[in-house]
Design an enzyme around this catalytic site. Structure first.
Site, PDB file in Angstrom:
ATOM      1  N   HIS A 378      -1.288  28.794  26.003  1.00 29.02           N
ATOM      2  CA  HIS A 378      -2.417  28.673  26.940  1.00 29.02           C
ATOM      3  C   HIS A 378      -3.769  28.950  26.299  1.00 29.02           C
ATOM      4  O   HIS A 378      -4.733  29.219  27.011  1.00 29.02           O
ATOM      5  CB  HIS A 378      -2.255  29.658  28.096  1.00 29.02           C
ATOM      6  CG  HIS A 378      -1.086  29.385  28.973  1.00 29.02           C
ATOM      7  ND1 HIS A 378      -1.177  28.660  30.136  1.00 29.02           N
ATOM      8  CD2 HIS A 378       0.215  29.742  28.853  1.00 29.02           C
ATOM      9  CE1 HIS A 378       0.021  28.599  30.711  1.00 29.02           C
ATOM     10  NE2 HIS A 378       0.881  29.244  29.946  1.00 29.02           N
ATOM     11  N   LYS A 569     -14.689  32.326  37.476  1.00 27.77           N
ATOM     12  CA  LYS A 569     -13.632  32.386  36.459  1.00 27.77           C
ATOM     13  C   LYS A 569     -13.759  33.739  35.756  1.00 27.77           C
ATOM     14  O   LYS A 569     -14.767  34.426  35.952  1.00 27.77           O
ATOM     15  CB  LYS A 569     -13.759  31.252  35.454  1.00 27.77           C
ATOM     16  CG  LYS A 569     -15.187  31.056  34.910  1.00 27.77           C
ATOM     17  CD  LYS A 569     -15.308  29.801  34.070  1.00 27.77           C
ATOM     18  CE  LYS A 569     -15.458  28.531  34.847  1.00 27.77           C
ATOM     19  NZ  LYS A 569     -14.314  27.641  34.782  1.00 27.77           N
ATOM     20  N   ARG A 570     -12.775  34.095  34.929  1.00 30.16           N
ATOM     21  CA  ARG A 570     -12.916  35.342  34.171  1.00 30.16           C
ATOM     22  C   ARG A 570     -14.209  35.300  33.351  1.00 30.16           C
ATOM     23  O   ARG A 570     -14.656  34.227  32.963  1.00 30.16           O
ATOM     24  CB  ARG A 570     -11.733  35.527  33.220  1.00 30.16           C
ATOM     25  CG  ARG A 570     -10.442  35.918  33.878  1.00 30.16           C
ATOM     26  CD  ARG A 570      -9.322  36.028  32.844  1.00 30.16           C
ATOM     27  NE  ARG A 570      -9.183  34.774  32.139  1.00 30.16           N
ATOM     28  CZ  ARG A 570      -8.900  34.650  30.847  1.00 30.16           C
ATOM     29  NH1 ARG A 570      -8.740  35.719  30.097  1.00 30.16           N
ATOM     30  NH2 ARG A 570      -8.765  33.471  30.276  1.00 30.16           N
ATOM     31  N   LYS A 575     -16.500  30.875  27.896  1.00 27.30           N
ATOM     32  CA  LYS A 575     -16.696  30.125  29.154  1.00 27.30           C
ATOM     33  C   LYS A 575     -18.180  29.929  29.451  1.00 27.30           C
ATOM     34  O   LYS A 575     -18.559  29.101  30.257  1.00 27.30           O
ATOM     35  CB  LYS A 575     -16.009  30.849  30.312  1.00 27.30           C
ATOM     36  CG  LYS A 575     -14.481  30.903  30.161  1.00 27.30           C
ATOM     37  CD  LYS A 575     -13.840  31.646  31.322  1.00 27.30           C
ATOM     38  CE  LYS A 575     -12.359  31.885  31.154  1.00 27.30           C
ATOM     39  NZ  LYS A 575     -11.526  30.730  31.545  1.00 27.30           N
ATOM     40  N   THR A 679      -8.142  25.513  35.555  1.00 24.55           N
ATOM     41  CA  THR A 679      -7.480  25.027  36.764  1.00 24.55           C
ATOM     42  C   THR A 679      -8.425  25.132  37.946  1.00 24.55           C
ATOM     43  O   THR A 679      -8.281  24.395  38.926  1.00 24.55           O
ATOM     44  CB  THR A 679      -6.186  25.829  37.058  1.00 24.55           C
ATOM     45  OG1 THR A 679      -6.461  27.218  36.872  1.00 24.55           O
ATOM     46  CG2 THR A 679      -5.063  25.408  36.149  1.00 24.55           C
ATOM     47  N   LYS A 683      -9.311  22.602  41.285  1.00 27.79           N
ATOM     48  CA  LYS A 683      -9.428  23.034  42.687  1.00 27.79           C
ATOM     49  C   LYS A 683     -10.746  22.550  43.284  1.00 27.79           C
ATOM     50  O   LYS A 683     -10.792  22.104  44.437  1.00 27.79           O
ATOM     51  CB  LYS A 683      -9.326  24.568  42.778  1.00 27.79           C
ATOM     52  CG  LYS A 683      -7.943  25.092  42.413  1.00 27.79           C
ATOM     53  CD  LYS A 683      -7.921  26.593  42.150  1.00 27.79           C
ATOM     54  CE  LYS A 683      -6.661  26.966  41.368  1.00 27.79           C
ATOM     55  NZ  LYS A 683      -6.730  28.279  40.712  1.00 27.79           N
TER      56      LYS A 683
HETATM   57  C1  F58 Z   1      -5.718  30.460  30.789  1.00 25.97           C
HETATM   58  N1  F58 Z   1      -5.382  31.670  30.073  1.00 25.97           N
HETATM   59  C2  F58 Z   1      -6.590  29.510  29.986  1.00 25.97           C
HETATM   60  N2  F58 Z   1      -5.102  33.955  29.975  1.00 25.97           N
HETATM   61  O1  F58 Z   1      -7.741  30.201  29.531  1.00 25.97           O
HETATM   62  C3  F58 Z   1      -6.989  28.360  30.891  1.00 25.97           C
HETATM   63  O2  F58 Z   1      -7.724  27.407  30.167  1.00 25.97           O
HETATM   64  C4  F58 Z   1      -5.735  27.713  31.462  1.00 25.97           C
HETATM   65  O3  F58 Z   1      -6.072  26.760  32.431  1.00 25.97           O
HETATM   66  C5  F58 Z   1      -4.828  28.746  32.087  1.00 25.97           C
HETATM   67  O4  F58 Z   1      -4.537  29.781  31.175  1.00 25.97           O
HETATM   68  C6  F58 Z   1      -3.519  28.160  32.558  1.00 25.97           C
HETATM   69  O5  F58 Z   1      -2.935  27.401  31.537  1.00 25.97           O
HETATM   70  C7  F58 Z   1      -5.371  32.846  30.718  1.00 25.97           C
HETATM   71  O6  F58 Z   1      -5.589  32.901  31.916  1.00 25.97           O
HETATM   72  C8  F58 Z   1      -5.067  35.207  30.456  1.00 25.97           C
HETATM   73  O7  F58 Z   1      -5.315  35.500  31.607  1.00 25.97           O
HETATM   74  C9  F58 Z   1      -4.714  36.292  29.481  1.00 25.97           C
HETATM   75  C10 F58 Z   1      -3.418  36.948  29.925  1.00 25.97           C
HETATM   76  C11 F58 Z   1      -3.048  38.094  29.011  1.00 25.97           C
HETATM   77  C12 F58 Z   1      -4.143  39.119  28.923  1.00 25.97           C
HETATM   78  C13 F58 Z   1      -5.438  38.461  28.516  1.00 25.97           C
HETATM   79  C14 F58 Z   1      -5.818  37.315  29.432  1.00 25.97           C
END
Ligand code: F58
Length: 834
Positions: A378, A569-570, A575, A679, A683
């Site tokens: 991811h 978003k985060r 970003k 994602t 939405k």
């Molecule tokens: C996200 N990753 C990607 N990671 O950034 C985003 O582009 C993608 O659409 C999504 O995955 C789904 O494929 C993501 O959300 C995290 O939240 C990490 C999890 C582990 C700790 C650090 C953040």
């Protein structure tokens, strides 16, 4: 007892209709009776004496009753058929509230509303009582929740394995505009959606050492002698399919101390130490790590990862498979999907189970293991690829480290055979890195063991193959594939946007909810003036809904009649929330400097929603600066009614559900080549917002589908980013070249947003001008030009609505049902054939 009557949309599949009826009656009276029983006997209160929380819990339990029959039958049917199960292994599930979704799935919304009215209660007030289980950080966790929803709706056998964190993603508040984290006690007022199964607890070992010994058959064997253990208690959550009677399972694990932990200490009378030991064990599932892309090698995190995958594997083999099952056939019964590298320790764990505990030969075990796992990546950020120091692995999981070494040895032999004499390549591909510390590269281990490796959008999968794992894709070109992410249309359209859903259903029927490509049938309506008018009215109503929510939730007063420009978003530098901020400041600067007459601009409200990882300094500084700018603009009469910035704290799934349907403009502005997919972008498009975005992640596919005229593209594409990087990126040169950028940064530097204090913005400005790792300065002018095109388009409301309707009509591809079909065909099915 009341009979079980299916509702008008309830189409029973398979043999369900023959099963004797259980469960409460599907009418208002039956619902009221069940609700009152739950309130009186479950919560132990009369209606007159009950609190809102009592009422919510009784309602949740009532709805749960309606799902039970489906759950029991689904389980039985799957066991009888010996279905091959998708074991989705994910450290995160960002579920969102359960009540609404359960009501929607079981077609009980209207009945529940009427039943609550009959009791003198308001369904909306009870719904608002639910604290969402925030068991995820962001997109990755939410994706897992969308995927399990789709699998249930498609009646695919799936068990979602994960962790029952006692505290989910922290609750964000702002103090003087700065982020402060508070614990998320989502379990505090009761958790009506879960079923604890303490009798299915299983022991998970840690630490200790390994020993070799000679088995009865004369073979040299290894035994792990662990030094401590904990109990893993499973909790079931229900995953209802959309109106098909199917209910799948999420199995989340919670840690409890084993009695061995403290018995001795208790006996010695050391009560305090015994309790401390207990706490240590139970810490494993205490908290979700809000880490971002810089994993800090946290020991507890590795404990969490091993804890939940070891429990899941053991549980599947012991309890889901028949007692006499021959594990050589394991790939015919399960396919484990590794959601990023977090569950990758499952690979050596399965090897250990097969070799050490089930007497498999190494090669046999490896053959079975390889056919049981697939891996989804991811990210593209190198620092987000997890590595675990050998020292830590050896201390916590000594046997697993040995197994990884052996897998690596065999693998490198394969590499040397395929590329004789290319020792550098073998070093590059080793699962064990030597610098800066000796550590295991979990993505490499996953890639070697998995049957299939996929990225989450076309561009991401290509970059993953060509730039992140090029040696691996050269060795195994067929292993790599793409599955573009998707989102569940049930939660994010049907539930979140009832007004638009009604309009769509009126136009094309209701089939789109489970067959989202049918939204295409809306295309002709884009040219229908009356439809456009109604579409706009829905947007206005959604904005009203948001205005009310933010008023009550945050005390924020959103102005009326503005374009709503949203970035949620985060918070992460890649970003580029900072780029959005620079746009806002530049607009403000042009207004207050007199360059532009405020009366001539499109009134806009900018909305941010973002949590920063608590240890991520730059991200937290960015939040503080956004809040400072929001405050200054909000207090400046010169721009009143033309410009506003709102940053409600604690963005989560629940807020997203009201925010996204209200948006006009969706901000997807990451540096090209950095956002794996996104994602949120899907939405927004599905809810009729237009996107301003870079050529990144799934934006690329959104733009292709909705058409360039209905998408505002800007910025460098990935090859240009790579070229600029190679040439040497000097952010300050953009400051020199772009008068608008200079004026914008100068205004921030002057302390205009920090009460005249120049020092507090120093660090951020220094970074922008000297480092700017994600090249916001380089894309600034292009971004502003695209924003000017947005204004122009928005000025023509008919044109805008047409584009918005076309965005909805052409985004059906982004259903997570389609993603799941792709997984079934490209990933899971392939393995069934091999
Ligand atoms: C996200 N990753 C990607 N990671 O950034 C985003 O582009 C993608 O659409 C999504 O995955 C789904 O494929 C993501 O959300 C995290 O939240 C990490 C999890 C582990 C700790 C650090 C953040």
């Amino acid at each position: 007892m009341a009979t079980y009557v299916t509702g008008p949309h309830f189409e029973p599949t398979h043999e369900r209709a023959k099963v004797p009826a259980v469960g409460p009656g599907r009418d208002v009276d039956g619902f009221v009776r069940q609700f009152m029983r739950e309130l009186n006997y479950g919560q132990g209160v009369s209606l007159a004496r009950s609190t809102v929380n009592d009422q919510y819990l009784a309602l949740a339990h009532t709805v749960r009753h309606y799902l039970m029959q489906g759950w029991i039958q689904t389980g039985k049917r799957r066991r009888d058929a010996g279905d091959r199960v998708v074991g989705y292994l994910s450290a995160e599930y960002l579920l969102g509230r359960q009540l609404d979704n359960a009501l929607l799935a079981s077609d009980l919304q209207e009945i529940a509303r009427e039943a609550m009215n009959a009791c003198g209660l308001d369904l909306d007030i009870l719904r608002a009582q639910e604290i969402e289980p925030g068991l995820g950080n962001g997109g990755l966790g939410r994706l897992a929740a969308c995927f399990v929803d789709s699998l249930a709706t498609m009646d695919v056998s799936c068990i979602g394995y994960g962790i029952r964190y006692e505290y989910g993603i922290f609750k964000q508040t702002f103090v003087d505009g700065r982020q402060v984290e508070e614990p998320d006690s989502w379990l505090a007022l009761g958790s009506p959606w879960e079923f604890p199964q303490p009798d299915r607890a299983t022991r998970i070992d840690f630490g200790g050492h390994t020993e070799t010994y000679t088995g009865e058959d004369g073979r040299e064997r290894v035994r792990w002698v662990p030094s401590w253990d904990v109990q893993a208690i499973p909790y079931h959550l229900l995953v209802p399919g959309y109106r098909n009677g199917v209910v799948n399972t999420l199995r989340l694990w919670s840690a409890r101390a084993t009695s061995a932990f403290d018995l001795q200490l208790f006996n010695q009378g050391d009560y305090a130490e015994a309790v401390r030991a207990r706490t240590f064990a139970e810490n494993i599932t205490k908290v979700l790590y809000p880490e971002d892309s810089t994993p800090q090698g946290r020991e507890l995190r590795l404990q969490q990862q091993y804890f939940f995958v070891a429990a899941s594997l053991k549980d599947f083999i012991r309890h889901t498979l028949p007692a006499d099952f021959d594990l050589h056939q394991l790939p015919e019964r399960i396919t484990f999907q590794l959601n990023d590298t977090h569950p990758v320790i499952a690979i050596p764990e399965l090897m250990r189970l097969l070799v050490d505990e089930h007497d498999f030969e190494w090669e046999q075990a490896w053959d079975v293991t390889r056919r049981c796992f697939d891996y989804t990546c991811h990210t593209l950020l190198p620092e987000a690829l997890e590595v675990w120091p050998v020292e830590l692995l050896g201390r916590l999981l000594p046997r697993h480290l040995e197994i990884i070494y052996r897998i690596n040895e065999d693998f490198l032999a394969e590499v040397r055979e395929a590329f004789p004499g290319d020792e550098l390549r073998a070093r590059r591909m080793s699962m064990v890195q030597e610098h800066p510390v000796r550590a295991v590269r979990m993505a490499y281990l996953a890639t070697v063991a998995a049957s299939k490796v996929n990225g989450v959008a076309e561009l991401h999968s290509r970059l993953l193959r060509d730039k992140v794992l090029p040696d691996f894709s050269e060795l195994w070109p067929d292993k790599f594939t793409n599955v573009t992410n998707g989102v569940t249309p049930r939660r994010f359209v049907r539930m979140a946007n009832p007004g638009m859903s009604e309009l769509i259903t009126e136009a094309i029927g209701e089939g789109w909810v489970t067959d989202l490509e049918r939204l295409r049938e809306l295309e002709p309506f884009a040219d229908d003036a009356a439809f456009r008018e109604r579409f706009r009215a829905v947007k206005v109503a959604n904005k009203d809904r948001l205005r009310q929510l933010l008023h009550h939730r945050d005390g924020i007063e959103l102005p009326e009649g503005h374009m709503l420009d949203v970035m949620v978003k985060r918070l992460h530098e890649y970003k580029r929330q900072s780029l959005k901020l620079l746009h806002i400041v530049s607009l403000y600067e042009r207004l207050i400097s007199g360059e532009v007459d405020p009366a001539t601009i499109t009134p806009r409200t900018f909305v941010f929603g973002a949590k920063a990882a608590p240890g991520y300094h730059m991200a937290k500084e960015t939040i503080a600066l956004i809040n400072a700018v929001a405050k200054t603009i909000g207090e400046d009469p010169r721009v009143e009614g033309r410009l506003a910035v709102a940053f409600p704290a604690n963005y989560n799934v629940t807020l997203a559900e009201t925010l996204i349907p209200a948006a006009d403009l969706s901000e997807q502005i990451s540096l090209a080549g950095k956002e794996a997919s996104g994602t949120g972008n899907m939405k927004f498009a599905l809810n009729g917002a237009l996107t301003i975005g870079t050529d990144d992640g799934a934006n690329v596919e959104i733009r292709e589908l909705v058409g360039g005229d209905n998408f505002f593209l800007f910025g460098m594409a990935e090859p240009e980013v790579a070229a600029l990087q190679a040439k040497g990126y000097v952010p300050s040169s953009f400051y020199q070249q772009s008068p608008q950028l200079k004026r914008t940064l100068d205004l921030i530097a002057s302390g205009a947003f920090t009460g005249g204090d120049r020092s507090t913005v120093g660090a951020v400005l220094d970074d922008w001008l000297n480092t700017d790792r994600f090249m916001a300065m380089a894309d600034f002018d292009s971004y502003l030009a695209a924003q000017a095109r947005v204004d122009e388009a928005y000025a023509d409301q008919d044109r805008w609505s047409r584009s918005a309707i076309l965005n909805v009509a052409r985004s059906g591809f982004f259903s997570s049902d389609r993603s799941m079909r792709n997984y079934l065909q490209r990933i899971w099915d392939l393995k069934a054939r091999s």
